[in-house]
Every structure is written in C-alpha cells, then in structure tokens.
Scaffold this motif. Structure first.
Motif, mmCIF file in Angstrom:
data_model
loop_
_atom_site.group_PDB
_atom_site.id
_atom_site.type_symbol
_atom_site.label_atom_id
_atom_site.label_comp_id
_atom_site.label_asym_id
_atom_site.label_seq_id
_atom_site.Cartn_x
_atom_site.Cartn_y
_atom_site.Cartn_z
ATOM 1 N N HIS B 151 -0.194 -23.639 48.132
ATOM 2 C CA HIS B 151 0.249 -25.169 48.763
ATOM 3 C C HIS B 151 1.217 -25.615 46.959
ATOM 4 O O HIS B 151 0.407 -26.809 46.571
ATOM 5 C CB HIS B 151 -0.928 -26.122 48.785
ATOM 6 C CG HIS B 151 -1.972 -25.481 50.480
ATOM 7 N ND1 HIS B 151 -2.888 -26.083 50.060
ATOM 8 C CD2 HIS B 151 -0.973 -24.379 50.821
ATOM 9 C CE1 HIS B 151 -2.743 -25.663 51.597
ATOM 10 N NE2 HIS B 151 -2.003 -24.852 52.072
ATOM 11 N N PRO B 152 2.581 -25.051 46.925
ATOM 12 C CA PRO B 152 2.912 -25.396 46.096
ATOM 13 C C PRO B 152 3.416 -26.657 46.518
ATOM 14 O O PRO B 152 3.764 -27.390 47.605
ATOM 15 C CB PRO B 152 4.469 -24.693 45.663
ATOM 16 C CG PRO B 152 4.441 -23.838 47.066
ATOM 17 C CD PRO B 152 2.569 -23.984 48.164
ATOM 18 N N GLU B 153 4.099 -27.946 45.171
ATOM 19 C CA GLU B 153 4.242 -28.494 44.966
ATOM 20 C C GLU B 153 5.678 -28.949 45.434
ATOM 21 O O GLU B 153 6.836 -29.753 46.062
ATOM 22 C CB GLU B 153 3.842 -29.431 43.847
ATOM 23 C CG GLU B 153 3.928 -30.943 44.321
ATOM 24 C CD GLU B 153 3.730 -31.820 42.128
ATOM 25 O OE1 GLU B 153 4.079 -32.751 42.189
ATOM 26 O OE2 GLU B 153 2.808 -31.084 42.245
ATOM 27 N N ILE B 154 6.846 -27.670 44.927
ATOM 28 C CA ILE B 154 7.506 -27.621 45.460
ATOM 29 C C ILE B 154 8.528 -26.230 45.806
ATOM 30 O O ILE B 154 7.874 -25.019 45.016
ATOM 31 C CB ILE B 154 9.178 -27.687 43.664
ATOM 32 C CG1 ILE B 154 7.625 -29.137 42.819
ATOM 33 C CG2 ILE B 154 10.158 -28.109 43.661
ATOM 34 C CD1 ILE B 154 8.152 -28.996 41.289
ATOM 35 N N LEU B 155 8.609 -26.062 46.474
ATOM 36 C CA LEU B 155 9.573 -24.507 47.024
ATOM 37 C C LEU B 155 10.665 -24.022 46.771
ATOM 38 O O LEU B 155 12.078 -24.791 47.016
ATOM 39 C CB LEU B 155 9.071 -24.267 48.193
ATOM 40 C CG LEU B 155 9.064 -23.024 49.175
ATOM 41 C CD1 LEU B 155 8.129 -22.142 48.519
ATOM 42 C CD2 LEU B 155 9.349 -23.157 50.002
ATOM 43 N N ILE B 156 10.834 -24.007 45.937
ATOM 44 C CA ILE B 156 12.067 -23.350 45.019
ATOM 45 C C ILE B 156 13.188 -21.723 46.353
ATOM 46 O O ILE B 156 12.197 -20.322 46.425
ATOM 47 C CB ILE B 156 12.443 -22.909 44.287
ATOM 48 C CG1 ILE B 156 12.068 -24.059 43.307
ATOM 49 C CG2 ILE B 156 14.527 -22.116 43.567
ATOM 50 C CD1 ILE B 156 12.644 -23.587 41.426
ATOM 51 N N MET B 157 14.088 -21.871 47.326
ATOM 52 C CA MET B 157 14.459 -21.305 47.916
ATOM 53 C C MET B 157 16.092 -20.187 47.428
ATOM 54 O O MET B 157 16.338 -20.925 48.001
ATOM 55 C CB MET B 157 14.643 -21.651 49.113
ATOM 56 C CG MET B 157 12.811 -21.674 49.337
ATOM 57 S SD MET B 157 12.685 -22.330 51.393
ATOM 58 C CE MET B 157 12.096 -21.013 51.825
ATOM 59 N N ASP B 158 15.644 -19.587 46.892
ATOM 60 C CA ASP B 158 16.931 -18.649 46.864
ATOM 61 C C ASP B 158 17.347 -17.690 47.690
ATOM 62 O O ASP B 158 17.070 -16.539 48.278
ATOM 63 C CB ASP B 158 17.161 -18.105 45.373
ATOM 64 C CG ASP B 158 18.105 -17.799 44.732
ATOM 65 O OD1 ASP B 158 19.453 -18.141 45.778
ATOM 66 O OD2 ASP B 158 18.167 -16.745 43.857
ATOM 67 N N GLU B 159 18.764 -18.316 49.118
ATOM 68 C CA GLU B 159 19.681 -17.663 49.322
ATOM 69 C C GLU B 159 18.881 -16.609 51.019
ATOM 70 O O GLU B 159 18.350 -15.603 50.851
ATOM 71 C CB GLU B 159 20.338 -16.705 49.250
ATOM 72 C CG GLU B 159 21.427 -17.398 48.017
ATOM 73 C CD GLU B 159 22.697 -17.607 48.232
ATOM 74 O OE1 GLU B 159 23.481 -17.546 49.708
ATOM 75 O OE2 GLU B 159 23.468 -17.401 47.605
ATOM 76 N N PRO B 160 17.406 -17.585 51.382
ATOM 77 C CA PRO B 160 16.691 -17.061 51.839
ATOM 78 C C PRO B 160 16.736 -16.439 53.392
ATOM 79 O O PRO B 160 16.693 -15.906 54.205
ATOM 80 C CB PRO B 160 15.967 -18.178 51.940
ATOM 81 C CG PRO B 160 16.253 -19.820 52.266
ATOM 82 C CD PRO B 160 17.613 -19.453 51.469
ATOM 83 N N THR B 161 18.289 -16.614 53.799
ATOM 84 C CA THR B 161 18.127 -16.010 54.634
ATOM 85 C C THR B 161 19.625 -15.268 55.098
ATOM 86 O O THR B 161 20.377 -14.365 55.855
ATOM 87 C CB THR B 161 19.132 -17.252 56.288
ATOM 88 O OG1 THR B 161 20.178 -18.088 55.612
ATOM 89 C CG2 THR B 161 18.049 -18.469 56.155
#
Lengths: 432, 310
Positions: B151-161
């Motif tokens: 349950h993170p407060e921040i989600l970092i998504m690096d080119e997830p697609t």
C-alpha cells in the motif's frame, strides 16, 4: 527457491555428479580397491640393520662355538665358507624380488625408513617392506640352532593400492614360508649341527622353529599418520561419489553469484533494495541460501550413493560437521563471487570461476583422479575447498574420526574466513 | 509538497544524463515525465526513488533529505521499473509472496494483499503459472502488482506499457486512474504522449537530460497557441517543395517524414493558400491536408524540432 526451479542448475548440481559417479565408479573399479587389474607396483625396502654387521655376528657366533669346542676346527671353516650363501636378504633381492617374472610388475628400491614412509604418503610407492634389525643373524640362529628368535618383516601398504599391496604381501609371505620350511639352507645347517652333536636337539625343535618364528606383519598407512592400523580401502565408487560431489557443489557458489547479477539485470535487485532490504540482508540471504542448497545437494548425493552403491560415508559424528563446514565454505565463496559480480556489474567473476577455477580446482583437488602421486598437485589441491573436503570424506570412509580431520576442517574454516573478509571488503564498494 | 527535488544532476562519465533539473511532486496527483528515449526520465526517477545518488542537487521527501535517510521514502514508495522486475522461474503468486515478505507482510495480511492485487490486475486465474509463460501484458501487470502489495503512498511507473498489446495497455491505464482515485500519488514516465495526456495532471517535458517545459496539459499546449500545425500527405517526397515550405514567411518549423509533412506556422497567417501555390509550383500533388488541434507531440516538436519517437 529460484535455483531449485532452475532446471539447468539442478542438472548440473545433482544429476551430473550422480551420473558421473556411476560412470567413473564403474570405469575405475578395476584399478581401485578390490580390483582385478593392477599395473606396475613400486615398493621400498627398508633395512633396519646392517647385513655386514649381521654377517660378522654370525661368524663370531661360529668362532665362539668352535672356541668352546662345540664345533671342530675343520667344520668351523666349512661353515664359515657357507655363511655367505646364507645371506637371505641377498636371496630376497636377487631370487625373489629380482625374479624375472616378478620384475614385470614389481620394482623395488632400498631406502631409509623416513624417505620410504614419505614416498608412501605421497602415493609414489605401493608399499614399504621393513627388514628388521639382526634379520640375517636371527634367521641364521633360528635355522642353525634350536632357538626361537622371532623375525618379523613388516609390510606397510597404501590403502589406495589394495590389490598391489596384497601382492607385495603375498610375495613376502612366500619368501618367509620358504625360510620357515628351511628350503634354502636347512640341509646344510642341520648337517653341520649333527656333526657337532646338537642334531638331536635341532630335530626336536625343528617343528616349532618352522611354525612361528617367521612372520609377515601387514598394515596400511594413511597419508599423514604412519602409526595407525586397520584402515579400510577406498573403492572407485566411494572415491568418485566424493570426488564428483565436492566438485559439483562448487557450481552452487557460482550459480549463486550468477543469480546475483541476474537480479541486477532483471531489476529485482532494485526492487529488493527499494524494499529497504539493504546490502547486508542481500549478501546474508545469498550466503544462507547457497549454504542450505549445498547441504541439500550433498545430502542427496550421499543418499544416492548409499542407495545405488551402498557407499558408507563414515561416522555421522565426522560427516555432519565436515558437510556443515563445507556448505558454509561454499556459502562464503558465493558471497565473494557475488560481491565481485555486483562490483563489476556483470557476471565475469562467476563465469571465470566456472570455466577455469572449478576445472582447475577439480583437477588438483583430486576429483578426476587421485593426485597423491603428484606432490605439487596434492599440495595445491589440499588448499582448495573441494580438495580439502575430498581428503576429509575419504579419511572418514577409511575409518578415521572427527579429530583426525582437524586439518581439513581448519582449511575449510580458513577458506570461509578469507571469502567472507574479501567479500565484505569488495561488497563495501558496491553501490546500491 | 510530497517530493521536492532541486538542481538534480547525474553524469555517466562525460554524458550528462540529468542536467540541473528541478521537480516537484504534489500529493494525490499523477505527474507525467514525458520525453524520448534517452531523455533522462529513468535516471530522474531512480534518483527520486533513492536508488541512485545524484551527483548534485537535493531531494526532499516531506521535508526530509533522502540522501541522509533513504528509508524514509523507500517504505512509502512502490516502483514499477521499465523492465519486468520479477523472477521468471517463479509463479506470479510466488513472486508476490516474496516481495510482500520483503515488506514484512506475513500470514493472512500477506494473503489478503496478494488477493487484492490479483483482483485489481485481473490475474486471479493464472496466479500459479510461471512468469516466463506469461504474455508481455500479463508480466507488466504482475510487475505493477508487486509494487502495490505494501500500500504505497507514491507509485513510480517507468514506461509501464512498453511493448504490450493495446488491451493490456488500456487495462494498465485504467488501473493507474483507479489507483490515483484511491489517493496514491503517481509519477508516470513515458514517451507515449497520448498516455501522458490521458493520465497526467501535470507534466515535465524532458530532453537531453534537461526539463524543457512543465505545467498542466493546457499550459503546455498554450505554448503553441500562437501557432497552428498543418499536416499534409503528398504523392512524392520532393526536396525543392520542402525547401520552399521552409522559406515561406510565418513558417516556424517543417518536419518531413516520407510522404508526410508537418508544418508549424503562425496562426491565421493564411499559410494554406501559399502551401497550395508551392505544391503547384513544384509539381507536387497534395493527397490530403488538415489543420490539427495541438497535442503534446506538437509541443515537443515545437520545443525540440524533433518528434518524440525520432
């Protein structure tokens, strides 16, 4: 968990050693303990006494007997003329060991005792034959007089050369039996005895003379301990079960280091770091997982060899600590390789370890063949994890106890300490 | 302010991967970092997540300098790396269990979180299959799931697609929206301008390690509001025609890609008639021509003179 699901890794670490143990065990069953084929044997003969002194003693005994009137003057001279012909040591060298048929498979060299034992420890010779002090003198008295002076020829065998050692023993027994039966000189001596009025007594004692006075005492020798007796010989299956197991566990160390760099490549390393795991936890996990994997691997190989070839690995009180320390050493090695891999950010270290070090280590450590006869290989191999472990397991199989493999355990402990120290130092330079 | 990064720098030998940038991340937003490959997006988020140390500058999470205490951001952070950061020989379930345990989740709590994540990502049916047998889209979904367990407060998504089918892509984009609606702050990097445009409240546009523009979609598009973008398709590429276009008064930029030409010019400058004249003059037939509503792609083109995927 990952490595257990890695089929290639499983094949290398479990299947290969089991298969190779089977193949090599059968292939070399002819040249190791209890085999049929032998090849050339080289032995050392140690003369504890002096032949010249013995001959002088014999002459003096005859002179004394003549002086006391036990032998007539003429007979004394005749007996003295015969004395050189009763040099049984010379007969042993020329007629027995020098026999043209015997020479085809057995050569001998006269050495001093220390040198001979060292050569036996190094596996350079098959056995040591020790001719006791006053051998000629006592033999002469036993055959010429109604006295019993026990003469014991000692044969010290190398446990790895069971068959060859047995042959040496057989030849020596043949020789002493011949002596005991008086075939070589009794007629001459008894004739002399009768002429000197001791013939009756000589005949009375002849049976006992020929029954007990000559003995060949046989014992085996260990690589380091020259005084212990009763060691069991090692079969080819035993040898290669250990040889292959200690070689293939090295792959567990390099596999562990491979996984470390795989984790960097597939970014799970970053994910683990971001979970606040930290480098210490990562290296500790690597150490524990590799150690556990090695324990499982060795245990499975032990069970396989026990079930398939009925191999006994020795007393659990020795095998368990040795296996434990071996697994810890492999865990330490894995930490070292992982730290180098992570420092270099590629898997060069583990690749070189697999391609070069494991092969070299297996060779000098004796996994492919016994290296006892090549001192330099034995010396280097003894410092490797697999070489030390091989020596330890073989000793336990021969019947030694935990205290007898203290040197091996120390080597493994030192390797572990060095790996941890070097691994920690290198890991300190690994940037998250 | 959740994250405040100032004067961030990162050099790899002589290459300036990130060159003196400032970034702010506000609570509850979806922040986009848009830029072509090699712009410095991944390096930036690696620094923001404390994974690599900057060569200069400072990053504060809720006022705490993360270089002094990386743990403060790590425990509240979920990261979805560009590569699929999973063990291929383990199943999705085993991977999720492993990463959940790293966050000290155990027993029923861990099982509950895994079920929640599998539901969210639509992976319940194949949770016990090995990752290496999954499609690209499914792997990427588990990749996201592993970042959500704690349950993170921040989600970092690096080119997830990157490299997945449209259906999985849509699923992921919807998931991102859904997560944000639950209050998770999201930092989303991409070189797909339509994804950033669809998802993000605020956007940083990066190129060659620098931030070349930032703001909301509207603010960025306003950068080119004095201009208009004309796209045309011609029957053949013709250098003289392109040169003529570049020489026209009011034309700011011409981009040629085979038989497709994009012209950015001053708005309401009557450029269309002059384009027709130039085509006629050079014997080029116009197969189609349209005046486009500006997109972030146009913004990037306007700012850099290059397309996002050049």
């Amino acid at each position: 968990m990952v490595s257990l699901k890695d089929r290639k890794s499983l094949v290398i670490t479990l299947l290969m050693p089991a298969v190779l143990t089977t193949i090599l065990g059968f292939a070399f069953s002819g040249v190791m303990g209890g085999s049929a084929s032998i090849g050339e044997a080289k032995i050392a003969v140690v003369e504890m006494g002096s032949r010249q002194e013995d001959m002088a003693r014999i002459k003096k005994a005859i002179e004394d007997a003549a002086a006391r009137g036990l032998i007539k003057e003429e007979l004394r001279d005749e007996i003295l003329d015969l004395v050189p012909e009763t040099d049984f040591q010379d007969i042993l060298y020329t007629e027995v060991l020098g026999n043209s048929e015997v020479k085809k498979f057995l050569t001998y060299e006269i050495m001093d005792r220390d040198k001979a034992i060292q050569a036996l420890e190094r596996g350079e010779i098959t056995a040591v034959v020790v001719i006791p002090e006053k051998f000629l003198y006592n033999t002469f008295l036993n055959l010429a007089m109604p006295f019993k002076n026990p003469v014991e020829i000692e044969v010290i065998k190398h446990p790895n050369y069971t068959l060859k050692g047995g042959m040496v023993e057989g030849i020596l027994r043949g020789f002493t039996d011949a002596l005991a039966a008086g075939i070589i000189a009794k007629n001459t001596l008894l004739e002399a005895a009768i002429e000197n009025n001791v013939g009756e007594k000589a005949y009375e004692g002849l049976e006992s003379i020929t029954r007990d006075i000559f003995n060949v005492r046989v014992r085996e020798i260990d690589f380091r301990r020259t005084t212990e007796e009763g060691r069991k010989p090692i079969s080819s299956f035993q040898y290669y079960a250990v040889g292959m197991a200690v070689m293939f566990i090295l792959y567990a160390a390099s596999d562990g280091a491979h996984y470390a760099i795989d984790e960097v490549r597939n970014s799970t390393y970053s994910r683990v770091l971001l979970a606040n795991a930290g480098l210490f936890r990562i290296f500790a996990s690597r150490f524990i997982s590799t150690t556990l994997f090695t324990l499982i691997q060795v245990t499975i190989l032990m069970l396989y060899s026990k079930l398939a070839f009925r191999i006994e690995w020795g007393p659990p009180s020795g095998v368990m600590p040795l296996t434990m320390l071996l697994a810890v050493a492999i865990g330490g090695l894995s930490v070292l390789l992982s730290s180098i891999n992570l420092r270099l950010k590629d898997n060069r270290a583990s690749l070189v370890f697999q391609a070069v070090f494991i092969q070299f280590s297996a060779l000098v450590g004796g996994s492919f063949f016994p290296v006892g006869s090549v001192p330099i290989m034995k010396a280097i191999g003894g410092m490797t994890v697999n070489g030390a472990a091989l020596e330890g397991y073989l000793k336990l199989m021969r019947g030694y106890q935990l205290s007898d493999i203290a040197g091996v355990l120390s080597t493994l402990a030192v390797v572990t300490a060095v790996c941890f120290t070097a691994g920690t130092y290198i890991a300190s330079g690994v940037r998250e | 302010m959740l994250i405040q990064a100032s004067n961030l720098k990162k050099y790899y030998k002589k290459v300036k991967a990130v060159d003196d940038i400032d970034i702010e991340v506000r609570e509850g937003e979806i922040l986009g970092i848009l830029g072509p490959n090699g712009a410095g997006k991944s390096t930036t988020i690696s620094m923001l997540s404390s994974l690599i140390k900057p060569d200069g500058g400072k990053i504060c999470f809720k006022g705490t300098d993360i270089s002094k205490d990386p743990g403060v951001i790590r425990k509240t952070l979920g990261i979805v790396p560009q590569d699929v950061a999973l063990y291929p020989d383990l199943s999705a379930l085993e991977n999720l269990k492993f990463f959940g345990r790293l966050y000290r989740l155990r027993g029923e709590e861990l099982d509950g979180r895994i079920e929640e994540v599998l539901d969210l990502l639509g992976l319940n049916g194949r949770a016990r299959d090995r990752i290496k047998h999954y499609s690209g889209g499914m792997k990427r979904r588990v990749n996201i799931g592993a970042a959500l367990l704690h349950h993170p407060e921040i989600l970092i998504m690096d080119e997830p697609t990157v490299g997945i089918d449209p259906q999985s892509r849509n699923h992921i984009l919807e998931t991102v929206k859904q997560l944000n609606s639950k209050g998770i702050t999201i930092i989303y990097t991409s070189h797909y301008m339509e994804e950033v445009e669809f998802l993000c409240d605020r956007i940083y546009v990066m190129d060659h390690g620098r931030i070349i523009a930032s703001g909301t979609k509207e603010e960025l598009k306003a950068l080119i509001s004095k201009d208009e973008t004309i796209e045309m398709q011609v029957d053949r590429a013709d250098e003289r025609f392109t040169a003529k276009l570049k020489g026209l008064i009011d034309v700011k930029h011409v981009d040629e890609n085979g038989d497709r030409i994009t012209v950015i010019s001053n708005k309401n400058s009557g450029i269309l008639s002059r384009i027709f004249e130039a085509a006629l003059e050079n014997g080029v037939n116009l197969k189609s021509i349209q005046i486009k509503v500006p997109t972030l792609e146009d913004v990037f083109l306007y700012l850099t003179g290059r397309g996002l995927r050049d």
